[in-house]
Design a protein around this motif. Structure first.
Motif, PDB file in Angstrom:
ATOM      1  N   LEU B 159       0.815  -1.206   0.000  1.00 17.80           N
ATOM      2  CA  LEU B 159       0.000   0.000   0.000  1.00 17.80           C
ATOM      3  C   LEU B 159       0.848   1.254   0.000  1.00 17.80           C
ATOM      4  CD1 LEU B 159      -2.767  -1.031   2.497  1.00 17.80           C
ATOM      5  CD2 LEU B 159      -3.100  -0.332   0.141  1.00 17.80           C
ATOM      6  N   PRO B 461      -5.797 -10.446  -1.444  1.00 17.10           N
ATOM      7  CA  PRO B 461      -6.943 -10.809  -2.289  1.00 17.10           C
ATOM      8  C   PRO B 461      -6.868 -10.089  -3.634  1.00 17.10           C
ATOM      9  CG  PRO B 461      -7.603  -9.212  -0.622  1.00 17.10           C
ATOM     10  CD  PRO B 461      -6.191  -9.556  -0.335  1.00 17.10           C
ATOM     11  N   PRO B 462      -7.561 -10.634  -4.637  1.00 17.25           N
ATOM     12  CA  PRO B 462      -7.435 -10.091  -5.988  1.00 17.25           C
ATOM     13  C   PRO B 462      -7.880  -8.630  -6.095  1.00 17.25           C
ATOM     14  CG  PRO B 462      -9.123 -11.818  -5.899  1.00 17.25           C
ATOM     15  CD  PRO B 462      -8.499 -11.766  -4.562  1.00 17.25           C
ATOM     16  N   TRP B 463      -7.134  -7.844  -6.870  1.00 17.29           N
ATOM     17  CA  TRP B 463      -7.568  -6.479  -7.170  1.00 17.29           C
ATOM     18  C   TRP B 463      -8.410  -6.536  -8.415  1.00 17.29           C
ATOM     19  CZ3 TRP B 463      -2.448  -3.165  -7.027  1.00 17.29           C
ATOM     20  CH2 TRP B 463      -1.867  -3.283  -5.766  1.00 17.29           C
ATOM     21  N   LYS B 464      -9.545  -5.882  -8.364  1.00 20.03           N
ATOM     22  CA  LYS B 464     -10.390  -5.866  -9.549  1.00 20.03           C
ATOM     23  C   LYS B 464     -10.104  -4.618 -10.359  1.00 20.03           C
ATOM     24  CE  LYS B 464     -13.131  -9.196  -8.025  1.00 20.03           C
ATOM     25  NZ  LYS B 464     -14.317  -9.967  -8.035  1.00 20.03           N
ATOM     26  N   HIS B 465      -9.027  -4.641 -11.100  1.00 24.03           N
ATOM     27  CA  HIS B 465      -8.660  -3.529 -11.964  1.00 24.03           C
ATOM     28  C   HIS B 465      -8.652  -4.020 -13.397  1.00 24.03           C
ATOM     29  CE1 HIS B 465      -6.294  -1.361  -8.501  1.00 24.03           C
ATOM     30  NE2 HIS B 465      -7.590  -1.398  -8.311  1.00 24.03           N
TER      31      HIS B 465
END
Lengths: 708, 525
Positions: B159, B461-465
């Motif tokens: 981050l 967890p998966p990034w939804k980009h």
């Protein structure tokens, strides 16, 4: 001093609301109250040290990892504390904090036990065994009064622990010194709220699975409801606030608000939550019911607030109707009070009415828990549960409680969406007779089951002849009976005469004997661990009845499916050639006083089925046709029903099904689309979304935002 | 590699395919008909390359060749690594930066980067307090051999782009701690603070490097409050309107903002107690770190030293200690729970830095078409655009709503995350996707999403980009004209939707070029 000489309960001093009241001159007299905890609940001799406190139900462990410290434990059996009702309320001594969380949590537990007529049990620890998941009994709820440094407090279902935080106040509120430390474990409301989460989880472990937007909201709302009505059980605060509000509870007062100091310390200008109204700028405004609001709200706290508002509104209506005569008398029929304070006698009478109404509504709320479907609860289900619970207790609604509740729920739009007519008659869950009335099915799980249960020999015979896999049932019953035997032997025999641990258990606790004495009927006298195993014992027994081939036709009427053609994703049984499996998830005993004051008992039997479910509808279709064993599901779809079965006649008095059964693709699609939305609405810019919600571990997340 | 030729009329935009990050090169003609180059951002998340062969040095070399080693204007939207680390990228062979070969005319930054701006300094000071708080949490985690601790530390590093700067981070942390020891009320105070983080941390170094490429006089700070739009030097007609970062006195000075839109940066009470945990409060009579007097506590690190045997037995029996894997008591301990708050704080800080993104609307002179570059702006930034307006050189007033309505090229914010683009209706009072591309502009609207979707999905967890729902909304809005740096098999034109007019679709394909290193669009004017 003999135990009997010091009364029937331990008395402990606590903050009535939170430390902030004592700092305001006009409220400082409300600072402190005394709670009574029955000795019987502690199972501890008063002349032995009582560190922690760590008792039968709770274990307070004051470790503060953020500060790298253990705080010295209190010894509640210290003679000086026994004599003085514990330490007096203070923020600066952690031992008082331990005393307060212990006392308030125990008081909350006692309230539930009184209402439910059975001991409170915590949800079991689920351990991954070699072949399956095993449940492990958890006797004590862990309590950490200073566990985190955060404006937060939460129940952790994984750790079976209440974790309270502390933090520095923001410098915005005139009554709170900037930089002063706020302890969530000193807020009466916050403790009750978190304790209620744990108790509810002990009754309905699957209410942490967010299968629809109401489930987690229900958890939050229920915890708030219990905390709110608890206010009415403290006469000191009640009398003061009723007097201040001149009897009109629909005003800005402490009774309808939660977590005063916490809310102000976060710069909110008022309490964390308010069941009645809200601050608009500087002024308090009464909330007005709206049927549509619920459709727009998705966040658990916001949705839950609607349920709280509806229940509180029902309470107010009851209070108003019960006090109308008093107001008429006091105002000579004019309804208008002369200026000035109300007469203390009137205040006292009003307070009594408020306390009675609150107690009754809260009991309905708590007893409603036994009338909920086992999974996927909605607010509409809960309305039906409350109405049925009260209806079964008092068939005549002469105090109009049920009408008030229905009216309030209707005005907030919280009614079941599949009922065309909303009335007491339609809301009460149906009996098996009503459900099967147009068929020629018999409505008993086993012929003459009522007499069977009186006769263990016949019962075991029946299992031998009618159950599927009778030997397995028998084996499991014996295994559990052995465990119960060990527990009871250890507690019943004095230490010195106890047998060596490996000795076989005497036949005092054989399956047959257990059937004879029915441990579940011991009520509040039960040994909690034995009760936990006894529930497992009855799960096995009911499983045998329900899955018996003779009852197969009956299943479809109560929302279960043992259809061979069911989708392949539905979990199958290893016993009956791959038919859908059925789990008896829980059996507990509900006790209540019948209309003529006799004790009536009924089994609350929760039955569920499970199915692997996938976010992609295509994958679902494929898997439904031919399931791949190793393919992990995206989520588990559960359906089932709760049955209320009369303990003497064995009639199925109430059938409480989930919407649709395990083969129902429409309901599955609804859940899928809800979970997809949750998944796609991430809590931050990175994670794909709070999948946590699916796992049911979301309380710390929910609570961190402190009520939003 | 060849020069990038500007179109005769209009502007060309290259979206580079370096990985999960932004890098946009534009070419237009100046008043003397010479090529004029503008670069917006250059960076990627570590290890997010689209393929092993398309490394950042290739991209930068391509930029150098395309511009003949001179970029007229570099804009940097904000300081996150996936927008800036390309600038500082080192050639391991000679330890020189790849960007050394490129000269720069001007550097344009958001007002939040202006060291002469009191509000900006105030923000930065609070930002550094928070960074300090997070570093403290991170340091606590470093020594813990625990899976949970490890994953939390990874998450903080990710981050905050902390990875691989241990020494710099340590120095920053120690200097800060030292200062706090001498002057405890310094934290959260308005006092002067050294700009520690600005030069010591890697992603800040990249920003600093670009700033140093030009004399101070050629750095422009863009501010949505300005009355008139900006012009490129010696370019006729093209106007640049800064939409963000928001500049609202109230939002910046309010210590207790409500809602998510606003700048906070400041530490809340909860965060402050987090800090005091690793930075002794030194209050008289109190334990160094706890909220109570010393006499109430025992050191958690030395439980064996607890003198009172009954107390020691109680804690050993209830909580236990030692690090054995078979420890039956371990499952209920809460040693790390308090540090979990740090992750929330890091997320918040990350969102807030995203909102400091420079957002520009670039308006072409003839057709008045607008190119919208949003950086990683999130919700709060969108909201703040709603009421903006400027004086056009021709004397008229131009509102942000008009500019958005004329948008034909839209760089999607924050790689298509859920909160980088606001949903809404055209009639809503706040800026949202429906405000974009109206009238005849609607038919030209193209959305660009720089992302490495495959890499992002692999995060845990998966990034939804991009987020599927947003992608769908854009696809519908643009009638299929959505270009992404990455689909699984490289850049591809999307499938023509049934609703798309054949001629327009051909036009869209004609104006866009898909190359291995970039996707190029031409916007005619």
């Amino acid at each position: 001093m003999e135990q009997s000489q010091i009364g029937s309960s331990r008395k402990l001093r606590v903050f009535a609301v939170d430390p902030s009241l004592g700092k305001l001159l006009h409220q400082s007299h409300l600072n402190e109250i005394i709670l009574s905890i029955p000795w019987a609940m502690e199972e501890r001799r008063y002349d032995e040290p009582f560190w922690g406190p760590s008792g039968e139900y709770l274990e307070v462990v004051d470790v503060d990892p953020g500060s790298g410290l253990f705080y010295k434990p209190i010894n509640l059996n210290d003679p000086s504390l026994l004599a003085s009702n514990g330490l007096s309320p203070t923020e600066s001594n952690p031992r008082f904090h331990q005393q307060m969380v212990y006392a308030v949590t125990m008081d909350t537990i006692a309230q539930f036990e009184d209402a439910l007529g059975r001991v409170v049990l915590w949800s079991p620890r689920v351990k991954r065994g070699k072949k399956q998941y095993d449940d492990e009994y958890v006797g004590q709820l862990r309590v950490y009064p200073h566990g985190v440094r955060d404006a937060n407090a939460y129940y952790s279902p994984e750790k079976k622990a209440l974790i309270f935080g502390y933090f520095e106040a923001d410098d915005t509120h005139p009554n709170i010194a900037p930089g002063s430390t706020i302890f969530s474990c000193l807020s009466h409301d916050i403790i009750v709220h978190e304790a209620t989460h744990a108790i509810l989880d002990g009754i309905h472990a699957r209410f942490t699975e967010a299968s629809n937007p109401d489930v987690l909201a229900f958890h939050e709302a229920f915890a708030d409801i219990v905390a709110l009505f608890k206010h009415f059980s403290h006469p000191e605060v009640l009398v003061d606030q009723i007097s201040a509000a001149r009897g009109d509870l629909e005003t800005d007062n402490l009774l309808g608000q939660l977590a005063q100091e916490f809310g102000r310390a976060l710069g909110r200008g008022g309490a964390l939550r308010d069941a009645l109204g809200e601050m608009e700028g500087e002024t308090w405004k009464r909330k007005t019911p709206s049927k549509n609001q619920i459709r727009r709200l998705t966040a658990p706290h916001a949705r839950g607030a609607i349920l709280v508002a509806a229940v509180f509104q029902a309470f107010l209506e009851i209070y108003k109707s019960r006090t109308a005569d008093l107001f008429r008398i006091a105002t000579r029929g004019s309804g208008i009070h002369p200026p000035g304070a109300l007469h203390p006698d009137l205040v006292k009478r009003l307070s009594e009415e408020a306390a009675t109404s609150a107690r009754h509504i809260l009991r309905i709320c708590i007893r409603g828990l036994d009338y909920c479907p086992p999974v996927d609860v909605t607010f509409g289900d809960y309305l039906r549960a409350m109405i049925t619970a009260d209806h079964d207790l008092y068939p005549e609604d002469d105090k109009k409680y049920r009408i008030a509740i229905i009216e309030a729920f209707v005005s907030w739009g919280l009614t079941p969406d599949d009922l065309r007519i909303v009335s007491e008659e339609t809301l009460v869950w149906k009996s098996l007779d009503e459900i099967t009335q147009n068929s020629d099915l018999k409505t008993e799980l086993a012929e003459d089951l009522g007499t069977l249960i009186e006769n263990p020999e016949a019962m075991l015979n029946w299992i031998e002849q009618n159950a599927k896999g009778p030997s397995i049932v028998r084996e499991k019953l014996e295994e559990i009976a052995g465990k119960i035997g060990k527990i009871l032997e250890t507690t019943e025999t004095p230490e010195s005469t106890r047998a060596r641990p490996n000795r076989a258990v005497s036949n005092k606790y054989s399956v047959q004997k257990l059937l004879e004495q029915n441990l579940l009927s011991l009520g509040l006298k039960a040994n909690r661990e034995a009760e936990w195993w006894a529930q497992k014992f009855y799960c096995q027994l009911f499983w045998a009845f329900i899955t018996s081939p003779a009852n197969r036709e009956l299943l479809s009427f109560i929302g279960l499916s043992m259809d061979n053609d069911a989708p392949k994703t539905v979990s199958r049984s290893s016993l009956s050639q791959g038919l859908p499996s059925i789990e008896v998830h829980s059996v507990r005993m509900a006790a209540r006083l019948g209309v003529r004051n006799q004790i009536e008992r009924e089994y609350v039997v929760e039955i569920t089925q499970r199915r692997k479910a996938y976010f992609e509808a295509g994958t679902q279709r494929e898997q439904d046709k031919a399931v791949e064993k190793d393919k992990e599901p995206d989520f588990i779809f559960r359906r089932g029903c709760t049955l209320l079965i009369d303990a003497t006649t064995f009639k199925v008095r109430r059938v409480i099904p989930t919407k649709g059964d395990i083969t129902d693709n429409v309901v599955l699609e609804r859940q899928r689309s809800y979970l997809s939305d949750v998944r796609d609405e991430p809590k931050n810019a990175f994670d794909g979304g709070s999948i946590d919600l699916l796992k049911g571990q979301a309380f710390s997340e929910l609570h961190r935002v402190a009520g939003d | 590699m060849a020069r990038m030729e500007p179109p005769d009329n209009g502007i060309k935009i290259r979206m580079y395919r370096q990985g999960h990050g932004d890098c946009f090169l534009m070419a237009t003609k100046d008043a003397n008909d010479k090529a004029f180059y503008i670069l917006i951002d250059c960076g990627l998340k570590k290890n997010s390359e689209l393929s092993k062969s398309k490394t950042i040095d290739k991209i930068i070399n391509d930029i150098a060749a395309a511009t003949d080693n001179f970029i007229n204007v570099i804009m940097i939207t904000h300081e996150h690594e996936d927008h800036v680390n390309g600038f500082g990228a080192l050639n391991p062979r000679n330890n020189k930066r790849y960007f050394d070969q490129i000269d720069v005319g001007e550097v344009w930054l958001a007002w939040t980067e202006n060291e002469d701006d009191a509000d900006a300094n105030d923000l930065r000071r609070r930002y550094e307090d928070t960074l300090y708080a997070l570093l403290g949490a991170r340091n606590k985690l470093l020594g813990v051999a625990d899976l949970e601790a490890h994953s939390l530390k990874e998450s903080l590093d990710e981050l905050l782009d902390f990875e691989g700067n241990e020494e710099d981070l340590n120095e920053f942390y120690l200097t800060y701690s030292e200062r706090l020891r001498r002057q405890p009320d310094w934290l959260g105070s308005n006092g002067d603070k050294p700009k520690l983080g600005r030069t010591r941390i890697d992603f800040k170094k990249s920003m600093q490097y670009i700033r140093k490429k030009v004399p101070k006089s050629r750095i422009r700070f863009l501010d949505p409050r300005e009355e008139r739009p900006h012009k490129f030097k010696n370019v006729d007609g093209i106007l640049v309107y800064p939409l963000g970062p928001p500049r609202d006195e109230h939002l910046l000075t309010s210590l207790n903002p409500r809602g998510d839109e606003e700048f906070k940066f400041a530490l809340s009470g909860g965060d402050r107690s987090l800090i005091s945990a690793y930075n002794g409060e030194n209050k008289v009579g109190r334990s160094t770190t706890g909220p109570f007097e010393k006499r109430f506590g025992y050191d958690l690190q030395e439980p064996e030293a607890i003198k009172d045997k009954e107390h020691r037995d109680f804690f050993q029996q209830a909580y236990g200690w030692g690090n054995s894997d078979h420890d039956e008591k371990a499952w209920r301990r809460i040693d790390l729970d308090w540090l979990m708050a740090a992750e929330d704080l890091a997320l918040r800080l990350d969102d807030e830095v995203n909102n400091t993104s420079l957002v520009v609307a670039i308006e072409l002179p003839n057709t008045k078409k607008v190119l919208l570059f949003t950086g990683d702006a999130q919700r709060g930034s969108w909201i703040s655009w709603s009421d903006l307006s400027w004086k056009h050189p021709d004397g008229s007033t131009v509102t942000a709503k008009e500019l958005l309505g004329r948008t034909v090229l839209h760089k999607i914010s924050h790689h298509g995350s859920h909160n980088g683009t606001l949903k809404g209706k055209a009639s809503d009072a706040y800026a949202n996707l429906s405000w974009l591309a109206h009238g005849s502009y609607k038919h030209d609207y193209v959305a660009l999403i720089p992302t490495n979707e495959v890499w992002a999905k692999d995060k845990s967890p998966p990034w939804k980009h991009p987020l599927k729902a947003l992608e769908d909304a854009l696809f519908e809005k643009a009638d299929g004209r959505v270009l992404m740096t990455n689909r699984k098999y490289g850049p591809k034109f999307p499938k023509q939707p049934a609703s798309a007019d054949d001629d327009r679709w051909e036009e869209f394909k004609k104006n866009a070029k898909l190359k291995a290193l970039y996707i190029e669009c031409t916007v005619e004017d």
